[in-house]
Motif scaffolding. Structure first.
Motif, PDB file in Angstrom:
ATOM      1  N   SER A 258       0.848   7.728 -40.290  1.00  0.00           N
ATOM      2  CA  SER A 258       2.421   7.265 -39.882  1.00  0.00           C
ATOM      3  C   SER A 258       3.171   8.305 -41.261  1.00  0.00           C
ATOM      4  CB  SER A 258       2.327   5.862 -39.739  1.00  0.00           C
ATOM      5  OG  SER A 258       2.054   5.682 -41.185  1.00  0.00           O
ATOM      6  N   GLY A 259       4.231   8.527 -40.686  1.00  0.00           N
ATOM      7  CA  GLY A 259       5.397   8.452 -41.560  1.00  0.00           C
ATOM      8  C   GLY A 259       6.199   9.909 -41.868  1.00  0.00           C
ATOM      9  N   GLY A 260       5.397  11.124 -40.312  1.00  0.00           N
ATOM     10  CA  GLY A 260       5.671  12.001 -39.538  1.00  0.00           C
ATOM     11  C   GLY A 260       7.543  11.414 -39.155  1.00  0.00           C
ATOM     12  N   GLY A 261       8.551  12.684 -39.521  1.00  0.00           N
ATOM     13  CA  GLY A 261      10.010  13.325 -38.223  1.00  0.00           C
ATOM     14  C   GLY A 261       9.988  14.053 -38.812  1.00  0.00           C
ATOM     15  N   LEU A 262      11.501  14.145 -38.729  1.00  0.00           N
ATOM     16  CA  LEU A 262      11.775  15.916 -38.662  1.00  0.00           C
ATOM     17  C   LEU A 262      13.586  15.468 -40.069  1.00  0.00           C
ATOM     18  CD1 LEU A 262      13.832  18.024 -37.221  1.00  0.00           C
ATOM     19  CD2 LEU A 262      15.094  16.811 -36.420  1.00  0.00           C
ATOM     20  N   VAL A 263      12.854  16.575 -40.667  1.00  0.00           N
ATOM     21  CA  VAL A 263      13.826  16.968 -42.160  1.00  0.00           C
ATOM     22  C   VAL A 263      14.008  17.790 -42.053  1.00  0.00           C
ATOM     23  CG1 VAL A 263      11.522  16.833 -43.248  1.00  0.00           C
ATOM     24  CG2 VAL A 263      13.511  16.135 -44.304  1.00  0.00           C
ATOM     25  N   GLN A 264      15.315  17.828 -43.301  1.00  0.00           N
ATOM     26  CA  GLN A 264      15.878  19.568 -42.836  1.00  0.00           C
ATOM     27  C   GLN A 264      14.705  19.801 -44.661  1.00  0.00           C
ATOM     28  OE1 GLN A 264      20.175  19.247 -43.990  1.00  0.00           O
ATOM     29  NE2 GLN A 264      20.719  19.354 -42.087  1.00  0.00           N
ATOM     30  N   ALA A 265      15.264  21.103 -44.717  1.00  0.00           N
ATOM     31  CA  ALA A 265      14.909  21.634 -45.751  1.00  0.00           C
ATOM     32  C   ALA A 265      15.268  21.316 -47.073  1.00  0.00           C
ATOM     33  CB  ALA A 265      14.659  23.368 -45.615  1.00  0.00           C
ATOM     34  N   GLY A 266      14.250  21.579 -47.833  1.00  0.00           N
ATOM     35  CA  GLY A 266      15.040  20.680 -48.934  1.00  0.00           C
ATOM     36  C   GLY A 266      14.828  19.350 -49.275  1.00  0.00           C
ATOM     37  N   GLY A 267      14.199  18.555 -47.829  1.00  0.00           N
ATOM     38  CA  GLY A 267      13.938  17.382 -48.200  1.00  0.00           C
ATOM     39  C   GLY A 267      12.602  16.984 -49.010  1.00  0.00           C
ATOM     40  N   SER A 268      12.246  15.103 -48.176  1.00  0.00           N
ATOM     41  CA  SER A 268      11.544  14.860 -48.388  1.00  0.00           C
ATOM     42  C   SER A 268      11.038  14.091 -47.264  1.00  0.00           C
ATOM     43  CB  SER A 268      11.378  13.977 -49.662  1.00  0.00           C
ATOM     44  OG  SER A 268      11.547  14.358 -50.406  1.00  0.00           O
ATOM     45  N   LEU A 269       9.308  13.523 -47.736  1.00  0.00           N
ATOM     46  CA  LEU A 269       8.661  12.314 -46.915  1.00  0.00           C
ATOM     47  C   LEU A 269       8.012  11.971 -47.391  1.00  0.00           C
ATOM     48  CD1 LEU A 269       8.519  14.622 -42.682  1.00  0.00           C
ATOM     49  CD2 LEU A 269       9.924  12.141 -43.538  1.00  0.00           C
ATOM     50  N   ARG A 270       6.720  10.476 -46.953  1.00  0.00           N
ATOM     51  CA  ARG A 270       5.869  10.797 -47.585  1.00  0.00           C
ATOM     52  C   ARG A 270       4.924   9.342 -46.024  1.00  0.00           C
ATOM     53  NH1 ARG A 270       4.685   4.923 -51.396  1.00  0.00           N
ATOM     54  NH2 ARG A 270       5.431   3.940 -48.829  1.00  0.00           N
ATOM     55  N   LEU A 271       3.954  10.800 -45.599  1.00  0.00           N
ATOM     56  CA  LEU A 271       3.189   9.830 -45.175  1.00  0.00           C
ATOM     57  C   LEU A 271       2.527   8.551 -45.498  1.00  0.00           C
ATOM     58  CD1 LEU A 271       1.614  13.120 -43.736  1.00  0.00           C
ATOM     59  CD2 LEU A 271       3.961  12.000 -42.452  1.00  0.00           C
ATOM     60  N   SER A 272       1.942   7.479 -44.514  1.00  0.00           N
ATOM     61  CA  SER A 272       0.650   7.034 -44.710  1.00  0.00           C
ATOM     62  C   SER A 272      -0.160   6.830 -44.411  1.00  0.00           C
ATOM     63  CB  SER A 272       1.510   5.209 -44.592  1.00  0.00           C
ATOM     64  OG  SER A 272       2.817   5.401 -45.978  1.00  0.00           O
ATOM     65  N   CYS A 273      -1.680   6.410 -44.392  1.00  0.00           N
ATOM     66  CA  CYS A 273      -2.344   6.651 -43.960  1.00  0.00           C
ATOM     67  C   CYS A 273      -3.171   5.330 -43.954  1.00  0.00           C
ATOM     68  CB  CYS A 273      -3.398   7.541 -44.473  1.00  0.00           C
ATOM     69  SG  CYS A 273      -5.010   7.132 -43.243  1.00  0.00           S
ATOM     70  N   ALA A 274      -3.745   4.341 -43.333  1.00  0.00           N
ATOM     71  CA  ALA A 274      -4.069   3.041 -43.117  1.00  0.00           C
ATOM     72  C   ALA A 274      -5.420   3.512 -43.034  1.00  0.00           C
ATOM     73  CB  ALA A 274      -3.232   1.893 -41.866  1.00  0.00           C
ATOM     74  N   ALA A 275      -5.518   2.448 -43.354  1.00  0.00           N
ATOM     75  CA  ALA A 275      -7.639   2.252 -43.222  1.00  0.00           C
ATOM     76  C   ALA A 275      -8.119   1.005 -43.291  1.00  0.00           C
ATOM     77  CB  ALA A 275      -8.472   3.641 -44.779  1.00  0.00           C
ATOM     78  N   SER A 276      -8.926   0.907 -42.085  1.00  0.00           N
ATOM     79  CA  SER A 276      -9.459  -0.448 -41.535  1.00  0.00           C
ATOM     80  C   SER A 276     -11.454  -0.610 -42.584  1.00  0.00           C
ATOM     81  CB  SER A 276      -9.853  -0.697 -40.058  1.00  0.00           C
ATOM     82  OG  SER A 276     -10.559   0.299 -39.765  1.00  0.00           O
ATOM     83  N   GLY A 277     -12.140  -1.095 -42.614  1.00  0.00           N
ATOM     84  CA  GLY A 277     -13.195  -1.518 -43.181  1.00  0.00           C
ATOM     85  C   GLY A 277     -12.517  -2.174 -45.043  1.00  0.00           C
ATOM     86  N   ARG A 278     -14.276  -2.405 -45.036  1.00  0.00           N
ATOM     87  CA  ARG A 278     -14.440  -3.141 -46.019  1.00  0.00           C
ATOM     88  C   ARG A 278     -14.702  -1.186 -47.881  1.00  0.00           C
ATOM     89  NH1 ARG A 278     -18.161  -7.740 -45.664  1.00  0.00           N
ATOM     90  NH2 ARG A 278     -19.287  -6.154 -43.992  1.00  0.00           N
ATOM     91  N   THR A 279     -14.981  -0.697 -47.016  1.00  0.00           N
ATOM     92  CA  THR A 279     -15.216   0.848 -47.623  1.00  0.00           C
ATOM     93  C   THR A 279     -14.584   1.406 -47.887  1.00  0.00           C
ATOM     94  OG1 THR A 279     -16.347   1.519 -45.780  1.00  0.00           O
ATOM     95  CG2 THR A 279     -18.393  -0.160 -47.540  1.00  0.00           C
ATOM     96  N   PHE A 280     -13.651   1.348 -47.721  1.00  0.00           N
ATOM     97  CA  PHE A 280     -12.329   1.617 -47.851  1.00  0.00           C
ATOM     98  C   PHE A 280     -12.320   2.388 -49.565  1.00  0.00           C
ATOM     99  CE2 PHE A 280      -8.354   4.335 -48.029  1.00  0.00           C
ATOM    100  CZ  PHE A 280      -7.437   4.610 -48.969  1.00  0.00           C
TER     101      PHE A 280
END
Length: 120
Positions: free
Chosen positions: A7-29
């Protein structure tokens, strides 16, 4: 089995910032190395970044070094990709992955992808 949700994608102008996240299931992450690939339209999927299971080692593609930072929070079963100084050429679908091998790099599980679009 590990399930990854990007998650976390989107539209941003050049020079801007974004933070992507990846949530995992499972006890062995916390045992898995994690990382990100991206795929631009009409191009092959390419490596972006990787982080070891402990978070102590990180690796980056030359094209993102100094601009992107990968991190993880094992307590939250989440890996992040902080993307700064974004460029139009960063536009792609970003996929996180999990590597359970503990050895030579492999890509065992994948997220569904999140679109990042950088306007120039």
């Amino acid at each position: 089995q590990v399930q990854l949700v990007d998650s976390g994608g989107g539209l941003v102008q050049a020079g801007g910032s974004l933070r992507l996240s990846c949530a995992a299931s499972g006890r062995t992450f916390s045992n898995y190395a994690m990382g990100w690939f991206r795929q631009a339209a009409g191009k092959e999927r390419e490596f972006v970044a990787r982080i070891s299971w402990s978070g102590s080692n990180t690796y980056y593609a030359d094209s993102v070094k100094g601009r992107f930072t990968i991190s993880r929070d094992n307590a939250k079963n989440t890996v992040y990709l902080q993307m700064n100084s974004l460029k139009a050429e960063d536009t792609a679908v970003y996929y996180c992955y999990a590597d359970r091998s503990g050895g030579p790099w492999q890509y065992d599980y994948w997220g569904q992808g999140t679109q990042v679009t950088v306007s120039s």
